[in-house]
Design a protein around this motif. Structure first.
Motif, PDB file in Angstrom:
ATOM      1  N   ARG A 169       0.825  -1.216   0.000  1.00 18.72           N
ATOM      2  CA  ARG A 169       0.000   0.000   0.000  1.00 18.72           C
ATOM      3  C   ARG A 169       0.855   1.260   0.000  1.00 18.72           C
ATOM      4  NH1 ARG A 169      -5.294  -0.541   0.439  1.00 18.72           N
ATOM      5  NH2 ARG A 169      -6.189  -2.516   1.163  1.00 18.72           N
ATOM      6  N   GLU A 170       2.065   1.171   0.542  1.00 21.31           N
ATOM      7  CA  GLU A 170       2.962   2.320   0.552  1.00 21.31           C
ATOM      8  C   GLU A 170       3.846   2.390  -0.695  1.00 21.31           C
ATOM      9  OE1 GLU A 170       2.687   0.290   3.371  1.00 21.31           O
ATOM     10  OE2 GLU A 170       1.225   1.715   4.199  1.00 21.31           O
ATOM     11  N   SER A 205      -6.186   7.367  -4.805  1.00 23.80           N
ATOM     12  CA  SER A 205      -5.509   6.855  -3.621  1.00 23.80           C
ATOM     13  C   SER A 205      -6.410   5.907  -2.859  1.00 23.80           C
ATOM     14  CB  SER A 205      -5.099   8.010  -2.705  1.00 23.80           C
ATOM     15  OG  SER A 205      -4.550   7.528  -1.502  1.00 23.80           O
ATOM     16  N   GLY A 206      -5.809   4.853  -2.291  1.00 24.49           N
ATOM     17  CA  GLY A 206      -6.564   3.950  -1.426  1.00 24.49           C
ATOM     18  C   GLY A 206      -7.053   4.700  -0.194  1.00 24.49           C
ATOM     19  N   ASP A 207      -8.295   4.573   0.128  1.00 21.18           N
ATOM     20  CA  ASP A 207      -8.904   5.347   1.209  1.00 21.18           C
ATOM     21  C   ASP A 207      -8.606   4.686   2.555  1.00 21.18           C
ATOM     22  OD1 ASP A 207     -10.363   7.046   2.735  1.00 21.18           O
ATOM     23  OD2 ASP A 207     -12.337   6.323   2.091  1.00 21.18           O
ATOM     24  N   ASP A 208      -7.721   5.314   3.333  1.00 16.52           N
ATOM     25  CA  ASP A 208      -7.458   4.823   4.679  1.00 16.52           C
ATOM     26  C   ASP A 208      -7.675   5.904   5.723  1.00 16.52           C
ATOM     27  OD1 ASP A 208      -5.346   6.460   4.193  1.00 16.52           O
ATOM     28  OD2 ASP A 208      -3.795   5.058   4.844  1.00 16.52           O
ATOM     29  N   PRO A 225      -4.055   1.738  -4.315  1.00 14.65           N
ATOM     30  CA  PRO A 225      -5.251   0.891  -4.248  1.00 14.65           C
ATOM     31  C   PRO A 225      -4.986  -0.530  -4.723  1.00 14.65           C
ATOM     32  CG  PRO A 225      -5.365   2.328  -6.160  1.00 14.65           C
ATOM     33  CD  PRO A 225      -4.143   2.748  -5.382  1.00 14.65           C
ATOM     34  N   HIS A 226      -3.916  -0.703  -5.481  1.00 14.70           N
ATOM     35  CA  HIS A 226      -3.502  -2.027  -5.973  1.00 14.70           C
ATOM     36  C   HIS A 226      -2.046  -1.928  -6.413  1.00 14.70           C
ATOM     37  CE1 HIS A 226      -3.713  -0.459 -10.075  1.00 14.70           C
ATOM     38  NE2 HIS A 226      -4.905   0.019  -9.779  1.00 14.70           N
ATOM     39  N   PRO A 227      -1.345  -3.042  -6.567  1.00 10.09           N
ATOM     40  CA  PRO A 227       0.052  -2.987  -7.025  1.00 10.09           C
ATOM     41  C   PRO A 227       0.145  -2.449  -8.451  1.00 10.09           C
ATOM     42  CG  PRO A 227      -0.475  -5.151  -6.116  1.00 10.09           C
ATOM     43  CD  PRO A 227      -1.764  -4.429  -6.259  1.00 10.09           C
TER      44      PRO A 227
END
Length: 376
Positions: free
Chosen positions: A192-193, A238-241, A249-251
């Motif tokens: 994710r990073e 962006s992945g929502d965290d 959001p994915h590789p």
């Protein structure tokens, strides 16, 4: 060594090796079986080529005769209540179909080593007939599968499948991988990073089956084809965290795990074993999102910043050079982790007496034996 789920490289608990046979014996049998099947496939293909050239004449155009109806198989006339005299068989409930991607990874056995027995457990032909893969990163073993047709534009054509049950690890996503490809991968612990998916091996590429090829060719093919892929920018969304920090959001980055064809004792001791312990540093581009408005801007281009991804090492894998890729557990690949898996914490001190340290001491012992033989 423990025989639990992680005693072999990411092996499901249902797979148990035959303790009555030595690993070396299982290895020879498995390699002989692969050679036998390969020769059988070659012979079958040659016979098909011969049959394809035969002319069967006009018989091909003749209509196949209808099979006569046997009296016992003919339909029985209905009775007064309209039912048939033919006994109705109750259909047995079929067990749920197994996912086609379940257990398709090649599971390496833990290398069986001994510092006290008459045999050290290391393969006798380790220097000449093996390929090493190191450093193997910490992460989740999976399959990356792309659909047959990618379609125009950004189409969600790629899925990550779990190694054991073949289930989706995340929703399908668009990637730069070609259609009709299957890759044996390790999803980075911090994907994710950094957005990294590590590619361990190749089963299929653009519809071409690579599984039957020997290990050095598969790794060369993997490195060459991945190097040809275009550079893909990070997903704009962006992945929502709940934070203002960009999350993949994915590789979207596909890196080959380094392989080494020189497995001589000096090379193992001075280069490969140290690499198997070393944390790799990979530079990746990540969108710079510093404000809430930037985080919400899905379609707007944002500035990129370079970020160093630290890839933790988990150990090394060894592959028999002549071996092809086979699904399920196989003695043709051996796993030498840094740490004993009795410990629940993978971040143990590398100076602990784990399998990789045992492997190093056995290599050092073999070198001393060779040097003493040269002196005499």
């Amino acid at each position: 060594m423990t025989k639990d789920r992680k005693a072999t490289y990411k092996v499901p608990p249902s797979f148990v090796t035959n303790a009555a046979e030595s690993q070396e014996l299982r290895r020879r049998k498995a390699l002989d079986e692969q050679k036998r099947k390969r020769a059988q496939r070659v012979n079958s293909s040659r016979q098909l080529d011969i049959f394809a050239q035969l002319n069967l004449g006009d018989s091909d155009d003749e209509e196949e005769p209808h099979a006569p109806i046997h009296p016992e198989t003919a339909s029985s006339p209905p009775t007064k209540d309209g039912s048939s005299r033919k006994k109705r068989k109750q259909k047995a409930k079929k067990p749920p179909a197994k996912n086609k991607w379940a257990d398709q990874c090649m599971y390496a056995e833990m290398l069986e080593m001994s510092e006290t027995g008459p045999q050290d457990g290391l393969p006798e032909d380790l220097e000449t007939a093996w390929v090493a893969v190191a450093p193997v990163p910490v992460g989740k073993r999976c399959l990356a599968v792309t659909d047959q047709n990618s379609g125009p534009g950004h189409v969600s054509n790629t899925s990550l499948r779990s190694r054991k049950q073949g289930k989706f690890l995340m929703p399908r996503f668009a990637s730069i991988l070609p259609p009709s490809s299957v890759l044996d991968c390790i999803l980075d612990d911090n994907w994710r990073e950094n957005g990294i998916l590590h590619v361990l091996d190749v089963l299929k590429w653009k519809g071409q089956d690579i599984m039957d090829c020997e290990a050095p060719f598969r790794f060369w093919w993997r490195d060459t084809r991945l190097a040809e892929l275009p550079v893909s920018p990070p997903p704009s969304k962006s992945g929502d965290d709940g934070s203002n920090v960009y999350r993949f959001p994915h590789p979207s980055r596909f890196f080959a795990i380094p392989h080494h064809t020189d497995t001589s004792l000096p090379s193992l001791l001075s280069r490969i074993i140290p690499l198997a312990r070393t944390t790799r540093s990979i530079t990746v581009d990540v969108p710079n999102i510093n404000t809430e408005s930037d985080a919400m801007a899905v379609d707007q281009m944002v500035a990129m910043q370079q970020q160093t991804a630290e890839i933790r090492a988990d150990g090394l894998l060894l592959y028999v050079s002549e071996a092809s890729y086979e699904t399920g557990p196989s003695p043709l690949s051996s796993w030498v982790p840094i740490a004993n898996y009795e410990s629940s914490d993978i971040m143990v001190d590398v100076s602990a007496d784990g399998p990789l340290n045992v492997f190093q001491r056995l290599i050092e012992h073999r070198i001393r034996v060779v040097e003493s033989q040269m002196e005499t």
